[in-house]
Write an enzyme that holds these catalytic residues in place. Structure first.
Site, PDB file in Angstrom:
ATOM      1  N   HIS A 318       0.855  -1.184   0.000  1.00  0.00           N
ATOM      2  CA  HIS A 318       0.000   0.000   0.000  1.00  0.00           C
ATOM      3  C   HIS A 318       0.891   1.235   0.000  1.00  0.00           C
ATOM      4  O   HIS A 318       1.943   1.231   0.621  1.00  0.00           O
ATOM      5  CB  HIS A 318      -0.901   0.008   1.253  1.00  0.00           C
ATOM      6  CG  HIS A 318      -2.057   0.930   1.117  1.00  0.00           C
ATOM      7  ND1 HIS A 318      -1.967   2.267   1.403  1.00  0.00           N
ATOM      8  CD2 HIS A 318      -3.322   0.703   0.694  1.00  0.00           C
ATOM      9  CE1 HIS A 318      -3.149   2.820   1.171  1.00  0.00           C
ATOM     10  NE2 HIS A 318      -3.986   1.895   0.727  1.00  0.00           N
ATOM     11  N   ASP A 376      -7.960  -5.406   0.097  1.00  0.00           N
ATOM     12  CA  ASP A 376      -8.451  -6.264  -0.978  1.00  0.00           C
ATOM     13  C   ASP A 376      -8.092  -7.724  -0.790  1.00  0.00           C
ATOM     14  O   ASP A 376      -8.591  -8.592  -1.505  1.00  0.00           O
ATOM     15  CB  ASP A 376      -7.903  -5.780  -2.329  1.00  0.00           C
ATOM     16  CG  ASP A 376      -8.464  -4.424  -2.685  1.00  0.00           C
ATOM     17  OD1 ASP A 376      -9.674  -4.244  -2.505  1.00  0.00           O
ATOM     18  OD2 ASP A 376      -7.705  -3.544  -3.108  1.00  0.00           O
TER      19      ASP A 376
HETATM   20  N1  CMC Z   1       4.165  -7.569  -4.852  1.00  0.00           N
HETATM   21  C1  CMC Z   1       5.512  -7.532  -5.023  1.00  0.00           C
HETATM   22  N2  CMC Z   1       6.263  -6.417  -4.852  1.00  0.00           N
HETATM   23  C2  CMC Z   1       5.636  -5.299  -4.493  1.00  0.00           C
HETATM   24  C3  CMC Z   1       4.234  -5.250  -4.293  1.00  0.00           C
HETATM   25  C4  CMC Z   1       3.504  -6.443  -4.468  1.00  0.00           C
HETATM   26  N3  CMC Z   1       2.179  -6.452  -4.289  1.00  0.00           N
HETATM   27  N4  CMC Z   1       3.867  -4.003  -3.943  1.00  0.00           N
HETATM   28  C5  CMC Z   1       4.997  -3.266  -3.924  1.00  0.00           C
HETATM   29  N5  CMC Z   1       6.059  -4.050  -4.257  1.00  0.00           N
HETATM   30  C6  CMC Z   1       7.485  -3.641  -4.269  1.00  0.00           C
HETATM   31  C7  CMC Z   1       7.804  -2.806  -5.500  1.00  0.00           C
HETATM   32  O1  CMC Z   1       8.252  -3.602  -6.564  1.00  0.00           O
HETATM   33  C8  CMC Z   1       8.869  -1.891  -4.956  1.00  0.00           C
HETATM   34  O2  CMC Z   1      10.063  -2.632  -4.865  1.00  0.00           O
HETATM   35  P1  CMC Z   1      11.505  -1.893  -5.119  1.00  0.00           P
HETATM   36  O3  CMC Z   1      11.614  -0.867  -4.010  1.00  0.00           O
HETATM   37  O4  CMC Z   1      12.499  -2.991  -5.041  1.00  0.00           O
HETATM   38  O5  CMC Z   1      11.408  -1.276  -6.478  1.00  0.00           O
HETATM   39  C9  CMC Z   1       8.428  -1.609  -3.521  1.00  0.00           C
HETATM   40  O6  CMC Z   1       7.670  -2.782  -3.153  1.00  0.00           O
HETATM   41  C10 CMC Z   1       7.574  -0.369  -3.362  1.00  0.00           C
HETATM   42  O7  CMC Z   1       6.442  -0.468  -4.256  1.00  0.00           O
HETATM   43  P2  CMC Z   1       5.877   0.711  -5.147  1.00  0.00           P
HETATM   44  O8  CMC Z   1       5.207   0.147  -6.350  1.00  0.00           O
HETATM   45  O9  CMC Z   1       6.930   1.745  -5.364  1.00  0.00           O
HETATM   46  O10 CMC Z   1       4.792   1.311  -4.134  1.00  0.00           O
HETATM   47  P3  CMC Z   1       3.560   2.205  -4.496  1.00  0.00           P
HETATM   48  O11 CMC Z   1       3.232   2.934  -3.258  1.00  0.00           O
HETATM   49  O12 CMC Z   1       3.793   3.012  -5.729  1.00  0.00           O
HETATM   50  O13 CMC Z   1       2.401   1.147  -4.850  1.00  0.00           O
HETATM   51  C11 CMC Z   1       0.604  -0.372  -4.654  1.00  0.00           C
HETATM   52  C12 CMC Z   1       1.444   0.722  -3.968  1.00  0.00           C
HETATM   53  C13 CMC Z   1      -0.632  -0.670  -3.806  1.00  0.00           C
HETATM   54  C14 CMC Z   1       0.129   0.105  -6.036  1.00  0.00           C
HETATM   55  C15 CMC Z   1       1.484  -1.656  -4.799  1.00  0.00           C
HETATM   56  O14 CMC Z   1       1.881  -2.120  -3.524  1.00  0.00           O
HETATM   57  C16 CMC Z   1       0.769  -2.765  -5.570  1.00  0.00           C
HETATM   58  O15 CMC Z   1       0.814  -2.775  -6.814  1.00  0.00           O
HETATM   59  N6  CMC Z   1       0.103  -3.726  -4.853  1.00  0.00           N
HETATM   60  C17 CMC Z   1      -0.681  -4.755  -5.506  1.00  0.00           C
HETATM   61  C18 CMC Z   1      -2.040  -4.202  -5.925  1.00  0.00           C
HETATM   62  C19 CMC Z   1      -2.964  -3.992  -4.754  1.00  0.00           C
HETATM   63  O16 CMC Z   1      -3.127  -4.857  -3.898  1.00  0.00           O
HETATM   64  N7  CMC Z   1      -3.637  -2.832  -4.740  1.00  0.00           N
HETATM   65  C20 CMC Z   1      -4.637  -2.482  -3.727  1.00  0.00           C
HETATM   66  C21 CMC Z   1      -4.192  -1.371  -2.843  1.00  0.00           C
HETATM   67  S1  CMC Z   1      -5.218  -1.147  -1.384  1.00  0.00           S
HETATM   68  C22 CMC Z   1      -6.810  -0.769  -1.910  1.00  0.00           C
HETATM   69  C23 CMC Z   1      -6.911   0.333  -2.907  1.00  0.00           C
HETATM   70  O17 CMC Z   1      -6.143   1.310  -2.909  1.00  0.00           O
HETATM   71  O18 CMC Z   1      -7.809   0.272  -3.725  1.00  0.00           O
END
Ligand code: CMC
Length: 442
Positions: A318, A376
């Site tokens: 998140h 989720d």
């Molecule tokens: N699986 C594997 N690696 C992950 C995941 C994941 N679900 N989420 C983040 N990472 C890694 C990412 O690759 C990055 O690694 P590094 O620092 O080595 O490059 C690090 O963790 C930080 O991630 P980010 O993408 O920079 O973080 P963000 O804040 O931009 O993204 C997020 C947040 C929710 C989009 C992401 O965690 C994600 O894609 N999660 C899966 C989708 C999901 O469950 N979404 C629902 C969110 S909660 C409800 C809502 O908002 O609707």
């Protein structure tokens, strides 16, 4: 210095100083405190003073507005609406009360609650002609596509609540949206199955009514299971609002130009649809099905860690929570309650989910990045057990989030410092060049 920034500086008497080392000039930027949480640096005077913009794609460090609705402490895993913790609301309150709280600022008295519920109950029908809009979609249309279309189209049917300058119309539009979303969502489902649309019933509570419109058929009596109605209501509470996430920011951005509330909520639904946001609940279930059995979980965790593989663990991570999402905790216990009440004692998907959670929470990759299960992760398991097809999962999120979107929209319209949202950019394209006629281009 901009008027508001000067006032903020005078009020807080705290500021940070930025130094431009190329010129040696220093600039004081006021610090603005909230009631709780990090202070913000007021950068409104930045461009006029320095000639520079800030750069923050994805708004990782940017406060885009002032709000009194929802507070999140992502490090501690805290979520509060108007000061009340999500755990307390989920346990002791109900969705109608939470809607009132978000829209009006306080929990209702018994009389206020009764009046509010009565108002919502009497706005649940939609214009009969909207049926024809549904019938124009393909049967296999994704219900989120239908939601975007039908909710946007409400602005063509309810002209008497589109004057955003009128506070009474703003409130009527808010009530209409909260009241009609279950009807619109259930109709999207019924259309996809080919079953007749089911009209709302005024003797049923909000969540009950939704389950009734989803699962009843005209030819037989349908009794709503009170345990499922309570679980549905709790899911609605847990999704009601979540600060300035992508879809809420979309609603605010759309509304900042003066667009009507129905159009703004349709924009929010579009933004919610993506798998990184509300679409994740549907994606979680697809992922659990793809994993297929608990002994394949470790392999899938390895894939999620591989940077050359686009696969991510859906329902994990998140932007704000760097701790267990408090909503996921409530949903985890709800999942057991619902499955037990339905007599499902050995749900294979729940087993895979628990194994996935166990392995991921012990894995250095996830620990270091503070990736925990989010809202989720468990919601899909409950919704599936309740009989919802996966394509409806994000629709349910949109239904519940509508109150948050509209409360945020109202707050924005009522904020005297509100301006049209208009970010700037770092331009990296070509600089000025001469136009070459087509016959001279090589
Ligand atoms: N699986 C594997 N690696 C992950 C995941 C994941 N679900 N989420 C983040 N990472 C890694 C990412 O690759 C990055 O690694 P590094 O620092 O080595 O490059 C690090 O963790 C930080 O991630 P980010 O993408 O920079 O973080 P963000 O804040 O931009 O993204 C997020 C947040 C929710 C989009 C992401 O965690 C994600 O894609 N999660 C899966 C989708 C999901 O469950 N979404 C629902 C969110 S909660 C409800 C809502 O908002 O609707």
């Amino acid at each position: 210095m901009a008027k508001e920034a000067a006032a903020a500086k005078a009020a807080s008497n705290e500021y940070v100083t930025l130094t431009d080392h190329s010129t040696g000039e220093s600039y004081d930027m006021p610090l603005m405190p909230g009631s709780v949480g990090p202070k913000v640096i007021d950068v409104r005077p930045l461009y006029s003073q320095t000639g520079h913009f800030t750069y923050d794609p994805g708004f990782t460090s940017t406060g885009a507005c002032e709000s009194k609705l929802t507070y999140i402490d992502g490090e501690a895993g805290i979520l509060m609406h108007r000061g009340y913790s999500i755990e307390d609301l989920a346990e002791h309150s109900d969705f109608m009360e939470v809607c009132y709280l978000l829209l009006e600022g306080e929990l209702p008295t018994a009389a206020e609650k009764a009046e509010f519920e009565d108002t919502i109950t009497h706005h649940t029908m939609i214009h009969e002609q909207l049926q024809y809009l549904y019938r124009g979609f393909r049967r296999d249309a994704h219900p989120m596509a239908i939601m975007v279309g039908v909710v946007g189209a409400l602005s063509a049917f309810y002209h008497d609540s589109t004057d955003i300058a009128d506070p009474v119309q703003r409130m009527i539009a808010s009530h209409r949206l909260v009241a009609k979303m279950p009807t619109i969502a259930a109709m999207a489902y019924k259309f996809s199955t080919g079953q007749p649309f089911i009209y709302p019933r005024n003797d049923l509570k909000y969540a009950e009514n939704f389950l009734y419109m989803m699962f009843a058929v005209p030819c037989e009596e349908y009794k709503v299971d009170p345990i499922l109605a309570r679980a549905m209501d709790r899911i609605f509470i847990l999704h009601a609002d979540h600060e300035q996430n992508a879809s809420t920011s979309t609603v605010r951005t759309a509304g900042s130009s003066g667009a009507n509330p129905f159009a703004c909520i349709a924009a929010g639904i579009s933004s919610l649809w993506g798998p990184a946001h509300g679409g994740a609940n549907e994606a979680v279930l697809a992922m659990l099905n793809e994993i297929g059995s608990p002994d394949r979980v470790a392999e899938c965790v390895e894939r999620a860690k591989d940077k050359d593989d686009p696969f991510r663990l859906m329902g994990f991570g998140h932007r704000v929570y760097k701790n267990y999402d408090p909503r996921a905790k409530v949903l985890q216990s709800s999942a057991y309650e619902v499955l037990n009440s339905l007599g499902v004692h050995d749900d294979p998907l729940l087993k895979i989910a628990m194994e996935l959670e166990r392995i991921a929470l012990e894995d250095d990759y996830f620990v270091e990045r503070k990736l925990f299960p989010n809202v989720d992760f468990y919601s899909g398991i409950i919704l599936k057990a309740m009989g919802f097809p996966t394509s409806m999962f994000t629709v349910l999120f949109a239904l519940a989030r509508t109150v948050g979107w509209i409360a945020q929209w109202k707050e924005m319209i009522e904020d005297p410092s509100q301006k049209i949202t208009r970010p700037r950019q770092l331009y990296t394209g070509p600089t000025s060049r001469e136009y070459v006629p087509v016959d001279k281009r090589g």
